[in-house]
Scaffold this motif. Sequence first.
Motif, short mmCIF file in Angstrom:
data_model
loop_
_atom_site.label_atom_id
_atom_site.label_comp_id
_atom_site.label_asym_id
_atom_site.label_seq_id
_atom_site.Cartn_x
_atom_site.Cartn_y
_atom_site.Cartn_z
N ASN A 25 0.89 -1.16 0.00
CA ASN A 25 0.00 0.00 0.00
C ASN A 25 0.93 1.21 0.00
N TYR A 26 0.75 2.11 -0.95
CA TYR A 26 1.68 3.23 -1.11
C TYR A 26 0.97 4.56 -0.89
N LEU A 27 1.62 5.42 -0.09
CA LEU A 27 1.04 6.73 0.22
C LEU A 27 2.05 7.83 -0.11
N SER A 28 1.62 8.83 -0.84
CA SER A 28 2.42 10.02 -1.09
C SER A 28 1.49 11.23 -1.10
N PHE B 183 -3.04 4.24 7.30
CA PHE B 183 -3.86 5.09 6.45
C PHE B 183 -5.10 4.31 6.07
N LEU B 184 -6.24 4.84 6.39
CA LEU B 184 -7.54 4.16 6.19
C LEU B 184 -7.52 2.80 6.89
N GLY B 185 -6.83 2.73 8.03
CA GLY B 185 -6.79 1.51 8.82
C GLY B 185 -5.78 0.48 8.36
N LYS B 186 -4.96 0.82 7.35
CA LYS B 186 -3.99 -0.15 6.83
C LYS B 186 -2.58 0.42 6.86
N ARG B 187 -1.60 -0.47 6.95
CA ARG B 187 -0.22 -0.03 6.89
C ARG B 187 0.09 0.46 5.48
N ALA B 188 0.99 1.43 5.39
CA ALA B 188 1.34 2.01 4.09
C ALA B 188 2.83 2.29 4.05
N PRO C 121 1.92 15.39 -8.43
CA PRO C 121 0.74 14.80 -7.80
C PRO C 121 1.11 13.82 -6.69
N GLY C 122 0.12 13.49 -5.87
CA GLY C 122 0.29 12.49 -4.82
C GLY C 122 -1.03 11.80 -4.57
N GLY C 123 -0.99 10.68 -3.85
CA GLY C 123 -2.21 9.95 -3.57
C GLY C 123 -1.94 8.63 -2.89
N TYR C 124 -2.84 7.69 -3.06
CA TYR C 124 -2.77 6.40 -2.35
C TYR C 124 -3.04 5.26 -3.32
N ILE C 125 -2.21 4.22 -3.25
CA ILE C 125 -2.37 3.00 -4.05
C ILE C 125 -2.51 1.83 -3.10
N GLU C 126 -3.48 0.99 -3.32
CA GLU C 126 -3.70 -0.16 -2.44
C GLU C 126 -3.25 -1.46 -3.11
N GLY C 127 -2.50 -2.25 -2.37
CA GLY C 127 -2.10 -3.58 -2.84
C GLY C 127 -1.20 -3.56 -4.06
N GLY C 128 -0.49 -2.49 -4.30
CA GLY C 128 0.43 -2.43 -5.44
C GLY C 128 -0.24 -2.29 -6.78
N ASP C 129 -1.56 -2.13 -6.81
CA ASP C 129 -2.31 -2.04 -8.06
C ASP C 129 -2.49 -0.57 -8.43
N LEU C 130 -1.80 -0.12 -9.47
CA LEU C 130 -1.85 1.29 -9.86
C LEU C 130 -3.26 1.73 -10.27
N ALA C 131 -4.10 0.78 -10.64
CA ALA C 131 -5.48 1.11 -11.02
C ALA C 131 -6.29 1.58 -9.83
N THR C 132 -5.84 1.31 -8.60
CA THR C 132 -6.57 1.72 -7.41
C THR C 132 -6.19 3.13 -6.96
N TYR C 133 -5.34 3.78 -7.70
CA TYR C 133 -4.82 5.10 -7.30
C TYR C 133 -5.94 6.08 -6.99
#
Length: 395
Positions: free
Chosen positions: A110-113, A199-204, A129-141
């Motif tokens: 899970n990536y946060l910037s 972040f949103l209850g998950k490690r990032a 830009p910055g944002g959040y990606i879940e599970g390494g899937d760029l489509a979830t940005y």
Amino acid sequence: PSIDVATVLLAFVVALPVAATAQTADDLAKATQNPVAAMISLPFQNNTLFGVGPDDDTANVLNIQPVIPFTVGDWNIINRTIAPVIYLPDVAAVGAFYADWTGYGAGVTNYLSVPEMPLDTMGTEFELPGGYIEGGDLATYQPISGFQDAYFEDGVAESSKHAWYEGSASLHPYDGETVPEYTEFQDDGKYSWVKAPTFLGKRAQVGPLANVLCMAAAGHEPTKRYLDMVVSTASSLAGMEIPLTALHSTIGRHAARAIRCAVMYESLQNQWQLLMDNIGSGDYETFNRPTFMKGEQRGFGFHEAPRGVLSHWVVIRDGKIANYQAVVPSTWNAGPRDEADELGPYEASLLDNPIADPEQPLEVLRTVHSFDPCLACAIHMVDDRKQEIVKVKAL
């Protein structure tokens, strides 16, 4: 395998003064010894690497490092173009030689910037830009739009369940508590001076890899360009296609750091021009005086620091600070298990890493170092009787 580096520096100076002034031989000799002299230099650096890759090969990497000064009024500006010309190909080469390490060290994906380089005073428009990606899937940005975005403000929390602080609940930074409670090291209890952010209850994971992947997902052109350059160069040198998912790794974090460096260099040129244009228009303001209203105000600020997301959170009551918390980059990555006992990025990245010599686990250092740790803020001093040594209170 170990790597020994023999560095040969072959440098010559092209005597091309920036300012058209007559120079004697003595003047030129002195200028060559002056690191800020107004002259173009063209150093060559050849690195010989031994024990490279699974076949114990030898590799030679020639670096060309031009230093090109130019003048702006009375200023002599030294410009050394290294990042996109030298740093990126070097990292791509190392990634190709040690492609097996793209399979290790992923950990939390899970990536946060956060967005960076604001283009307006309200922080609603940014160059990067910055944002959040879940599970390494760029489509979830999911983008973070600016300083007032509730998506980021509401999403951050920290747990002290496994940290040497009182309490164990996951608290929002506005409600955060930082009261020391040292207990010695406990395998299933408290074992770190670092809290566990979520972040949103998950490690990032934060840092250059999170930054690069989020900007690529957002369609940021320079990031995509340099990312494609690194991946294609590494694939060519390795003789096989290296997928984008290889970035979820120890080697990937190094590659992302080089990509971010090149992007920031390009952004710096744009930011400099924007600054000059702004000053040229007559805007010399550098400080906005704050005003404090009666009652309680809450606010936060963030910055995409070199190691990742840095945020500060404050609660002000009647013009005085009632609570202040900082959630810093290495806290995100180095944090212990959280309230749900989920591993943080450092710990998770070490799972299934190969160890050649258990007595000298250098591979552990290799993976943790890829995060570029900075833990000075997590150092605490206690005496052997666990008594408080000094307490400073600002009134």
